[in-house]
Write a protein that holds these residues in place. Structure first.
Motif, mmCIF file in Angstrom:
data_model
loop_
_atom_site.group_PDB
_atom_site.id
_atom_site.type_symbol
_atom_site.label_atom_id
_atom_site.label_comp_id
_atom_site.label_asym_id
_atom_site.label_seq_id
_atom_site.Cartn_x
_atom_site.Cartn_y
_atom_site.Cartn_z
ATOM 1 N N ALA A 292 42.977 -35.713 -4.041
ATOM 2 C CA ALA A 292 42.332 -34.508 -3.514
ATOM 3 C C ALA A 292 40.947 -34.842 -2.961
ATOM 4 C CB ALA A 292 42.224 -33.450 -4.612
ATOM 5 N N TYR A 293 40.183 -35.683 -3.672
ATOM 6 C CA TYR A 293 38.873 -36.090 -3.162
ATOM 7 C C TYR A 293 38.999 -36.765 -1.795
ATOM 8 C CZ TYR A 293 36.510 -35.283 -7.673
ATOM 9 O OH TYR A 293 35.969 -34.711 -8.787
ATOM 10 N N VAL A 294 39.938 -37.714 -1.686
ATOM 11 C CA VAL A 294 40.115 -38.444 -0.426
ATOM 12 C C VAL A 294 40.420 -37.475 0.715
ATOM 13 C CG1 VAL A 294 41.613 -40.075 0.799
ATOM 14 C CG2 VAL A 294 40.842 -40.604 -1.512
ATOM 15 N N ASN A 295 41.347 -36.565 0.470
ATOM 16 C CA ASN A 295 41.788 -35.675 1.548
ATOM 17 C C ASN A 295 40.777 -34.577 1.855
ATOM 18 O OD1 ASN A 295 44.569 -36.529 2.428
ATOM 19 N ND2 ASN A 295 44.889 -36.464 0.224
ATOM 20 N N LEU A 296 40.025 -34.110 0.861
ATOM 21 C CA LEU A 296 38.962 -33.144 1.136
ATOM 22 C C LEU A 296 37.885 -33.779 2.013
ATOM 23 C CD1 LEU A 296 38.651 -31.318 -2.294
ATOM 24 C CD2 LEU A 296 39.082 -30.229 -0.088
ATOM 25 N N ALA A 297 37.598 -35.062 1.794
ATOM 26 C CA ALA A 297 36.647 -35.751 2.665
ATOM 27 C C ALA A 297 37.163 -35.778 4.103
ATOM 28 C CB ALA A 297 36.413 -37.177 2.157
ATOM 29 N N LEU A 298 38.453 -36.034 4.262
ATOM 30 C CA LEU A 298 39.044 -36.079 5.604
ATOM 31 C C LEU A 298 38.972 -34.727 6.311
ATOM 32 C CD1 LEU A 298 42.205 -38.240 4.883
ATOM 33 C CD2 LEU A 298 40.323 -38.857 6.361
ATOM 34 N N VAL A 299 39.323 -33.670 5.601
ATOM 35 C CA VAL A 299 39.348 -32.364 6.267
ATOM 36 C C VAL A 299 37.937 -31.881 6.592
ATOM 37 C CG1 VAL A 299 39.283 -30.774 4.270
ATOM 38 C CG2 VAL A 299 40.634 -30.187 6.276
ATOM 39 N N GLU A 300 36.952 -32.222 5.748
ATOM 40 C CA GLU A 300 35.570 -31.857 6.072
ATOM 41 C C GLU A 300 35.092 -32.623 7.313
ATOM 42 O OE1 GLU A 300 34.010 -29.438 4.843
ATOM 43 O OE2 GLU A 300 35.272 -28.995 3.113
ATOM 44 N N ASN A 301 35.539 -33.865 7.476
ATOM 45 C CA ASN A 301 35.244 -34.593 8.717
ATOM 46 C C ASN A 301 35.815 -33.860 9.924
ATOM 47 O OD1 ASN A 301 33.723 -36.735 7.827
ATOM 48 N ND2 ASN A 301 35.446 -38.141 7.610
ATOM 49 N N SER A 302 37.052 -33.428 9.783
ATOM 50 C CA SER A 302 37.715 -32.732 10.890
ATOM 51 C C SER A 302 37.001 -31.429 11.237
ATOM 52 C CB SER A 302 39.173 -32.444 10.531
ATOM 53 O OG SER A 302 39.867 -33.638 10.253
ATOM 54 N N LEU A 303 36.398 -30.784 10.219
ATOM 55 C CA LEU A 303 35.640 -29.555 10.445
ATOM 56 C C LEU A 303 34.185 -29.840 10.790
ATOM 57 C CD1 LEU A 303 37.134 -27.482 7.485
ATOM 58 C CD2 LEU A 303 37.417 -26.982 9.913
ATOM 59 N N GLN A 305 31.906 -31.168 9.057
ATOM 60 C CA GLN A 305 30.979 -31.004 7.930
ATOM 61 C C GLN A 305 30.786 -32.380 7.286
ATOM 62 O OE1 GLN A 305 29.513 -27.985 7.330
ATOM 63 N NE2 GLN A 305 30.647 -27.292 9.149
ATOM 64 N N TYR A 306 30.035 -33.252 7.976
ATOM 65 C CA TYR A 306 30.012 -34.663 7.604
ATOM 66 C C TYR A 306 29.293 -34.904 6.276
ATOM 67 C CZ TYR A 306 31.286 -34.894 12.518
ATOM 68 O OH TYR A 306 31.899 -34.701 13.716
ATOM 69 N N LYS A 307 28.237 -34.165 5.980
ATOM 70 C CA LYS A 307 27.525 -34.351 4.713
ATOM 71 C C LYS A 307 28.442 -34.035 3.528
ATOM 72 C CE LYS A 307 23.564 -35.268 6.753
ATOM 73 N NZ LYS A 307 23.032 -36.651 6.776
ATOM 74 N N THR A 308 29.178 -32.918 3.646
ATOM 75 C CA THR A 308 30.130 -32.558 2.584
ATOM 76 C C THR A 308 31.226 -33.614 2.469
ATOM 77 O OG1 THR A 308 29.730 -30.228 3.099
ATOM 78 C CG2 THR A 308 31.649 -30.742 1.738
ATOM 79 N N ALA A 309 31.679 -34.132 3.615
ATOM 80 C CA ALA A 309 32.713 -35.171 3.605
ATOM 81 C C ALA A 309 32.215 -36.420 2.894
ATOM 82 C CB ALA A 309 33.122 -35.517 5.037
ATOM 83 N N ILE A 310 30.954 -36.792 3.115
ATOM 84 C CA ILE A 310 30.395 -37.979 2.464
ATOM 85 C C ILE A 310 30.335 -37.774 0.951
ATOM 86 C CG2 ILE A 310 28.275 -39.327 2.182
ATOM 87 C CD1 ILE A 310 27.830 -38.949 5.216
ATOM 88 N N THR A 311 29.980 -36.560 0.526
ATOM 89 C CA THR A 311 29.928 -36.258 -0.916
ATOM 90 C C THR A 311 31.298 -36.452 -1.556
ATOM 91 O OG1 THR A 311 28.115 -34.684 -0.594
ATOM 92 C CG2 THR A 311 29.406 -34.482 -2.626
#
Length: 696
Positions: A292-303, A305-311
């Protein structure tokens, strides 16, 4: 340019079949049985039931039960109970990502199984050790373990285990890039699940078929398989099963959102990943949480939201390192590197991507290697390092061609078509059997009645029955021939449609991507030469503009190729979009599209004729915009006796037809009109505008 790169395969792990035994729900009666049981051996076996049940919901509780079983078996000096405790602890530690501990327990189990010749546990051992090897990225060895378990299951006529072994082998083949072999395994599993009416196994097979379509980037085909799988798992699946369903559906929706720039699909993906994270944390499911962490980072990139994706990316990396899970660490580093790249933190991005690439090479995972090479190409391009960017892109293209060639895609589609055809044939046979049974009952009753009739009546009735039967056979034969002809026609149409889709995808993925790369490179060159050489800058702008026009033409071509038929409404939408773009650049010109209200907008043309009509109108509009100096341009569609009359009129300066030497534009329009079996009529005079018309 891609906004982010995803790794769909990392959430597939939750679909492995682990233990070839019955899963019992943890109830008060089982606990009561444990506390009330006076026989020590039976009491220890109850601990095994409790531990097995907790594997589905709470892994920590499962570990506690199996450790108690280990102590009990040692006290009783019971080898069978020791084997059960070793297998249970190995599986639980695998799910907790403590792979070294799991390996140790499986080795102990194998030594004891061989020592006492307890062959009935071999199947369980092979399956669980196959999962362990998979977590260690040793995919070939994992497949070998599952194949050994499959051989035993076939010998035992154990259909349930056969189905799950087929699934597990297919997963390993997918990781090794052997998509054709993987799909064959999943199809075998589907057949068994349908025969056994095993809903959960059927759901897992649907899910894994969807994953193969994700690997082939056919996300729309994958979506219904994932949705069906998740619905079944919600009804009959465990926490692990449901988490896996959410993860895979989320991955597919994120890919759909990125591919079609659809923010709704991206929001759906975020929701599915958050549900997977919530259920994983509640049930102590470490692998689900990390996925879930890996994929949440991916979807935040797609949206974006790069700072959230990095977190999220840092959480995923930390969790994978802590769990010593090389597979997850590889995904986490690559995804975190891509997030850093998108956030313009290039040094951090390069560090993570290089480490991820080394892990991918060590695991021989071609799928991940090609994705990280693509990101490295983008990273160097973002830093204007075009030579290394091109080298990485060439490496990416080489691997991509080897695992996603058009030949493989066509073979996969052919296999699915064979499977669907086989299902339809079985249904037809079943219906024929029902009809035959009903006819037999009817004929029996008729025979009983004819026994009461005189000989002449009997002969007459028998003659009538023979005639009726022959007529029925003749009618049935005609219907069967009609059905065969219809099936052949449908199959031919499907093959043609698939071929057009493949060509359009190749145009979009290869030529479109390369043109986009050229435009990006030209724009960077423009920036570098802007103050040094104005003539060169002008030429570069011209090349860039030509490339952009080429991409626009390419999109129109792909639009037509993706449709087996183009409706009048499709043409209207396409032309209005063209006019809207022109209005932005030329605000002083009035555009109008006049469609006869009596026309049926569902009128369709084949894709070639529809594209020719659109190109004629587009060329006429371009001529009016570039040369006529018009204040008003009108496109009208009217119904006439012969068909549809299409006119493009402007109030511009016009021209003398006798003095005008027709250019390529007029010639191209006339040629397209001839291909539509009509004639292009051009009326114009100096100062009185231009009218171009044709009848379809």
């Amino acid at each position: 340019m891609l906004k982010t790169i995803g790794f769909t395969c990392f959430s597939i792990l939750c679909f492995f079949y682990a233990m070839a035994q019955e899963r019992l729900p943890v109830t008060d009666s089982i606990h009561a049985k444990y506390h009330s049981e006076t026989n020590p051996v039976t009491q220890c076996n109850t601990l095994y039931e409790i531990g097995t049940s907790y594997l589905k919901s709470n892994i920590d509780s499962s570990l506690t039960a199996f450790k108690q079983l280990e102590a009990c078996a040692k006290k009783l000096n019971n080898d069978t109970l020791r084997i059960k405790s070793f297998l249970g602890l190995g599986k639980a530690y695998t799910d907790k990502s403590k792979l070294d501990s799991a390996q140790s327990y499986f080795d102990d189990a194998e030594r004891l199984i061989d020592a006492i010749q307890a062959k009935r546990f071999k199947k369980i051992l092979y399956i669980n050790r196959g999962i362990l090897f998979f977590y260690k990225t040793r995919y070939t060895e994992a497949s070998g373990e599952f194949e050994k378990a499959l051989a035993i299951a076939i010998q035992d006529n154990d259909m349930d285990t056969q189905s799950r072994c087929y699934n597990n082998i297919a997963i390993c083949k997918t990781y090794l890039g052997a998509f054709e072999a993987a799909l064959k395994m999943h199809m075998e599993s589907v057949k068994i699940a349908e025969k056994q009416q095993d809903s959960l196994s059927l759901a897992k097979s649907y899910n894994n078929i969807g994953l193969i379509y994700i690997d082939l980037k056919e996300f729309k085909k994958a979506e219904p398989y994932f949705l069906e799988a998740l619905e079944i798992k919600k009804q009959v699946g465990s926490t692990v099963d449901i988490v896996g369903g959410y993860l895979n559906l989320g991955v597919n929706q994120r890919n759909l959102g990125v591919t079609y720039d659809d923010s709704v699909k991206l929001s759906e993906a975020r929701h599915y990943f958050q549900e997977a994270l919530r259920l994983s944390e509640a049930g102590g499911y470490t692998n689900g949480r990390n996925n879930a962490y890996v994929n949440l980072a991916l979807v935040e990139n797609s949206l974006e939201q790069y700072k959230t994706a990095i977190t999220y990316g840092k959480r995923a990396l930390e969790a994978s390192i802590q769990a010593k899970d090389v597979n997850k660490e590889m995904a986490a580093r690559i995804n975190l590197g891509d997030s850093y790249r998108l956030d313009k933190q290039f040094a951090l991005a390069r560090e993570q991507l290089n480490q991820g690439y080394e892990l991918a090479k060590a695991s021989e995972n071609l799928y991940v290697q090609k994705e990280v090479l693509h990101i490295l190409s983008l990273l160097n391009s973002d830093q204007n390092k075009f030579k290394p960017a091109l080298e990485y892109y060439k490496l990416f293209q080489t691997i991509n061609d080897s695992i996603a060639s058009s030949e493989v895609k066509n073979k996969v589609n052919e296999l699915e078509a064979q499977y669907q055809t086989e299902r339809k044939e079985k249904e037809i046979q079943r219906q024929r059997a029902d009809i035959a049974e009903k006819e037999l009952i009817l004929n029996t009753k008729n025979t009983q009645l004819t026994g009461l009739i005189v000989l002449l009546g009997v002969l007459a009735i028998l003659g009538y029955l023979v005639y009726k039967q022959q007529k029925l056979k003749h009618t049935q034969l005609i219907r069967e021939n009609e059905l065969k002809e219809a099936l052949v026609k449908i199959e031919t149409q499907n093959k043609l449609h698939e071929q057009r889709l493949r060509i359009s995808r190749d145009l979009h993925d290869n030529i479109g991507a390369q043109l986009t790369f050229i435009i990006s490179a030209i724009e960077n060159l423009q920036y570098g030469f802007k103050t040094k050489n104005e003539k060169l800058t002008v030429k570069l702008e011209g090349i860039s503009g030509f490339a952009k026009e080429t991409i626009s033409e390419l999109r129109d071509t792909i639009w037509a190729m993706n449709k087996s038929a183009i409706s009048l409404e499709d043409l209207q939408i396409r032309i209005l979009n063209f006019m809207d773009k022109a209005k932005v650049a030329l605000r002083d010109i009035h555009f109008e599209f006049d469609l006869d209200a009596s026309l049926n907008r569902d009128v369709t043309f084949n894709s070639v004729k529809g594209m020719n009509i659109y190109r004629i109108i587009q060329e006429a509009l371009n001529n009016a915009l570039k040369h006529a100096k018009a204040k008003s341009i009108v496109v009208s569609v009217r119904k006439v006796d012969e068909g549809l009359k299409i006119e493009i009129s402007d109030d511009g300066k016009g021209f003398d037809l006798n003095e005008m030497n027709p250019g390529n534009g007029i010639r191209n329009m006339r040629k397209r009109a001839e291909e539509c079996h009509t004639e292009l009529v051009v009326n114009s005079s100096a100062g009185k505008g231009t009218n171009i018309s044709f009848i379809i």
